[in-house]
Motif scaffolding. Structure first.
Motif, short mmCIF file in Angstrom:
data_model
loop_
_atom_site.label_atom_id
_atom_site.label_comp_id
_atom_site.label_asym_id
_atom_site.label_seq_id
_atom_site.Cartn_x
_atom_site.Cartn_y
_atom_site.Cartn_z
N ILE A 197 0.86 -1.19 0.00
CA ILE A 197 0.00 0.00 0.00
C ILE A 197 0.89 1.23 0.00
O ILE A 197 1.52 1.57 1.00
CB ILE A 197 -0.95 0.03 1.22
N LEU A 198 0.95 1.90 -1.14
CA LEU A 198 1.77 3.10 -1.26
C LEU A 198 0.88 4.34 -1.27
O LEU A 198 1.20 5.36 -0.69
CB LEU A 198 2.60 3.02 -2.55
N VAL A 199 -0.27 4.23 -1.96
CA VAL A 199 -1.22 5.35 -1.98
C VAL A 199 -2.58 4.82 -1.49
O VAL A 199 -2.87 3.63 -1.64
CB VAL A 199 -1.35 5.99 -3.38
N CYS A 200 -3.38 5.72 -0.90
CA CYS A 200 -4.63 5.28 -0.27
C CYS A 200 -5.80 6.13 -0.74
O CYS A 200 -5.63 7.24 -1.23
CB CYS A 200 -4.54 5.43 1.24
N SER A 201 -7.00 5.57 -0.54
CA SER A 201 -8.22 6.31 -0.88
C SER A 201 -9.35 5.82 0.00
O SER A 201 -9.17 4.93 0.84
CB SER A 201 -8.53 6.08 -2.37
N MET A 202 -10.52 6.39 -0.22
CA MET A 202 -11.70 6.09 0.59
C MET A 202 -12.72 5.29 -0.21
O MET A 202 -12.83 5.46 -1.42
CB MET A 202 -12.37 7.40 1.00
N ASP A 203 -13.50 4.44 0.48
CA ASP A 203 -14.58 3.77 -0.25
C ASP A 203 -15.79 4.68 -0.41
O ASP A 203 -16.53 4.60 -1.38
CB ASP A 203 -14.97 2.41 0.37
N GLU A 204 -15.98 5.59 0.57
CA GLU A 204 -17.07 6.57 0.46
C GLU A 204 -16.56 7.96 0.81
O GLU A 204 -16.75 8.44 1.94
CB GLU A 204 -18.20 6.20 1.42
N PRO A 205 -15.90 8.62 -0.12
CA PRO A 205 -15.39 9.96 0.21
C PRO A 205 -16.53 10.95 0.39
O PRO A 205 -17.52 10.90 -0.36
CB PRO A 205 -14.56 10.32 -1.03
N THR A 206 -16.41 11.79 1.40
CA THR A 206 -17.45 12.78 1.69
C THR A 206 -16.78 14.11 2.02
O THR A 206 -15.56 14.18 2.13
CB THR A 206 -18.28 12.36 2.93
N MET A 207 -17.59 15.13 2.20
CA MET A 207 -17.07 16.42 2.66
C MET A 207 -16.41 16.23 4.03
O MET A 207 -15.41 16.86 4.33
CB MET A 207 -18.19 17.45 2.79
N ASP A 208 -17.00 15.34 4.87
CA ASP A 208 -16.44 15.12 6.20
C ASP A 208 -15.07 14.47 6.12
O ASP A 208 -14.15 14.84 6.84
CB ASP A 208 -17.38 14.22 7.04
N SER A 209 -14.93 13.48 5.22
CA SER A 209 -13.59 12.85 5.10
C SER A 209 -12.59 13.86 4.55
O SER A 209 -11.41 13.86 4.93
CB SER A 209 -13.65 11.57 4.27
N ALA A 210 -13.06 14.76 3.66
CA ALA A 210 -12.16 15.82 3.15
C ALA A 210 -11.74 16.73 4.30
O ALA A 210 -10.58 17.15 4.38
CB ALA A 210 -12.87 16.62 2.07
N LYS A 211 -12.67 17.02 5.18
CA LYS A 211 -12.38 17.90 6.33
C LYS A 211 -11.33 17.26 7.25
O LYS A 211 -10.39 17.93 7.70
CB LYS A 211 -13.69 18.14 7.09
N ILE A 212 -11.50 15.94 7.51
CA ILE A 212 -10.51 15.25 8.37
C ILE A 212 -9.13 15.38 7.73
O ILE A 212 -8.14 15.69 8.39
CB ILE A 212 -10.90 13.76 8.55
N MET A 213 -9.11 15.16 6.41
CA MET A 213 -7.84 15.25 5.69
C MET A 213 -7.24 16.66 5.81
O MET A 213 -6.04 16.81 6.06
CB MET A 213 -8.13 14.92 4.23
N GLN A 214 -8.08 17.65 5.66
CA GLN A 214 -7.59 19.03 5.65
C GLN A 214 -7.07 19.48 7.01
O GLN A 214 -6.29 20.43 7.09
CB GLN A 214 -8.71 19.98 5.22
N THR A 215 -7.51 18.81 8.08
CA THR A 215 -7.12 19.27 9.42
C THR A 215 -6.17 18.29 10.12
O THR A 215 -5.69 18.57 11.21
CB THR A 215 -8.38 19.46 10.30
N HIS A 216 -5.90 17.15 9.51
CA HIS A 216 -5.11 16.11 10.17
C HIS A 216 -3.64 16.53 10.28
O HIS A 216 -3.03 16.95 9.30
CB HIS A 216 -5.20 14.81 9.35
N PRO A 217 -3.05 16.40 11.49
CA PRO A 217 -1.66 16.86 11.65
C PRO A 217 -0.65 16.11 10.78
O PRO A 217 0.42 16.64 10.49
CB PRO A 217 -1.39 16.62 13.14
N LYS A 218 -0.97 14.88 10.38
CA LYS A 218 0.00 14.13 9.56
C LYS A 218 0.01 14.59 8.09
O LYS A 218 0.89 14.22 7.34
CB LYS A 218 -0.32 12.63 9.61
#
Ligand code: NAD
Length: 479
Positions: A197-218
């Motif tokens: 696993i080098l790159v990852c994605s979501m099975d159900e991408p949503t605005m909420d998952s985008a928000k987690i991504m945008q604020t995640h410290p990593k």
């Protein structure tokens, strides 16, 4: 009893395994014809953790190992280009499968790899200073429905070449196509000796998952390819962000142009993948004295001319009114019409044409919706202008300050320079179809993330790096 040969049995088994009851491939966000996609998660936090493990694995690789993975991504992209082209159209209902196939070949052939990462050395009396292009870490990427797998693969090549890990939050309407591409990158990684696993994605991408991504410290870098809403969202995230936003590319044709060639080039560019590329010709400003000849040349090349009453009726169908969050009424393009064939759009106003018709053209005034809105459909309005000053003035206004892409057909270098300077776009194509601007029939590398708002331009591996300096004082000169 009928005798069935071994090859017939094999054909039947293959059919059952690969086709559903409609004779089409079976696909979802997590599998294609029974092949489970690798790297797809239900939780964005878990996807980010996995992408971080991918990043750590890349950090331990040599550049040669990274390049091996990229070579394998290119090979698999060519091998899967046809399937991805078909799947993209089937899933989103938009575009042209053959053109999508060509876009994947372009990505495979012309997306820069590790050669794009170049170190700089400065020497002088004070010694040696080295500047290297380092990875950011884990990149969070948001991708569109218009070029879904093209963007995932192009981003992956560049981001991996730069040494990053990647997590995608793809457009929900193109999730199977995007995740097919994520899986392809992971399969390439494994085949070339990299992590599974080098790159990852979501099975159900949503605005909420985008928000987690945008604020995640990593997540150390956000890369967003999409319309104005999403670009604004990532640019307000407080993180380093690359924004590749909307365009509305105007074309000027003056009276020094090769009109026959201009007519063909404009229709070829405008119809490529049914006008989905953000760089595609969206409206034409033609000198009055050549407009009739230009229209005739367009008709010779698959354009169907509608009158102003038909244009208004069609505008009432392809644009719909929605109520915004604030309660205001806003006009927006109908998702049922974006990227559809010209024949399908014409049928909505009762006109039946054959497949040879690729584009709908019409003469309109400057304020017509066809000029003002980024339709992303093979509909091309033509506005007559008196001279170059009027052409530039209107074309710049129609581009709406996106500073994305503009085109011109002319042999007058003063006119060409004047428009290029005034419109200030990231891409300016002279005397060619729009796609020459992303390396298809034109010089230069390709990308499907054209970052106008944040200035990276035609993105490549180096866009996804941060510069780091190492100073060796008073030493390491050899002269
Ligand atoms: P879109 O803007 O509808 O969606 C893009 C992505 O953003 C999707 O993954 C969507 O789910 C997500 N999204 C939307 N709003 C969001 C928000 N507020 N927060 C987080 N995520 C959000 O794009 P589309 O319709 O698929 O693509 C078409 C648009 O993208 C056009 O405007 C086109 O010009 C532009 N585009 C630009 C480029 C470029 O390189 N500049 C390339 C392709 C497309």
């Amino acid at each position: 009893m009928t005798n069935i040969s071994e090859s017939q049995i094999r054909e039947i088994v293959k059919k059952i395994l690969t086709e559903n009851e409609n004779g089409k491939a079976k696909w979802s966000a997590t599998e294609y014809n029974g092949r489970k996609f690798i790297g797809i998660f239900s939780d964005m936090n878990e996807a980010i953790d996995a992408a971080e493990r991918g990043y750590k694995a890349v950090r331990n690789m040599t550049v040669e190992q990274r390049e091996k993975i990229i070579t394998e991504i290119r090979r698999l992209t060519r091998e899967n280009a046809e399937i991805l082209g078909r799947l993209g159209v089937e899933e989103t209902g938009m575009g042209n499968p053959e053109h999508k196939r060509l876009k994947h070949i372009l990505v495979a052939d012309k997306t820069p790899g590790t050669e794009d990462i170049v170190s700089e050395a400065k020497t002088g009396d004070g010694g040696l200073t080295l500047t290297e292009m380092a990875p950011f870490g884990v990149v969070g990427a948001i991708t569109p429905s218009t070029n879904p797998s093209e963007t995932v693969i192009c981003n992956s090549i560049g981001m991996i070449a730069a040494g990053n890990g990647v997590v995608f939050n793809p457009h929900p309407n193109a999730i199977a196509t995007s995740n097919y591409a994520v899986d392809l990158v992971n399969r390439a990684s494994k085949a070339a000796g990299g992590p599974e696993i080098l790159v990852c994605s979501m099975d159900e991408p949503t605005m909420d998952s985008a928000k987690i991504m945008q604020t995640h410290p990593k997540i150390k870098l956000l890369v967003c390819t999409g319309g104005p809403g999403v670009v604004k969202a990532v640019l307000s995230s407080g993180k380093k962000a690359i924004g590749a936003g909307a365009g509305n590319p105007p074309v000027i044709v003056d009276d020094t142009a090769d009109i026959q060639k201009a007519g063909k080039d404009i229709i070829d560019g405008c119809c490529f993948d049914n006008n989905l590329p953000c760089i595609a010709e969206k409206e034409v400003f033609a000198f009055d004295n050549i407009a009739d000849e230009l229209i005739a040349a367009m008709k010779k090349n698959g354009a169907y001319m509608i009158n102003s009453e038909q244009a208004d009726r069609l505008a009432g169908i392809v644009l719909v009114e929605k109520t915004s969050k604030s309660g205001a009424k806003v006009k927006t393009v109908s998702r049922e019409c974006v990227g559809r064939d010209a024949s399908v759009l014409l049928s909505k106003i009762g006109i039946t044409v054959g497949k040879e018709i690729r584009c709908i053209i019409c003469e309109t005034g400057f304020m017509h919706d066809f000029v003002q809105y980024e339709l992303m459909m093979p509909i091309l309005p033509i506005v007559r202008v008196k001279n170059i000053d009027e052409a530039i003035d209107l074309a710049v206004k129609a581009e709406h300050g996106n500073r994305h892409t503009a085109h011109m057909h002319s042999k007058n270098i003063d006119n060409l320079s004047a428009f290029a300077k005034a419109v200030e776009t990231t891409i300016f194509v002279k005397n060619a179809p729009s796609y020459a601007g992303i390396g298809f029939g034109g010089e230069g590398h390709t990308t499907f993330t054209i970052a106008g708002p944040t200035g990276e331009g035609i993105t490549s591996a180096r866009s996804y790096t941060r510069k780091r300096r190492c100073v060796m004082s008073d030493s390491f000169r050899i002269i």
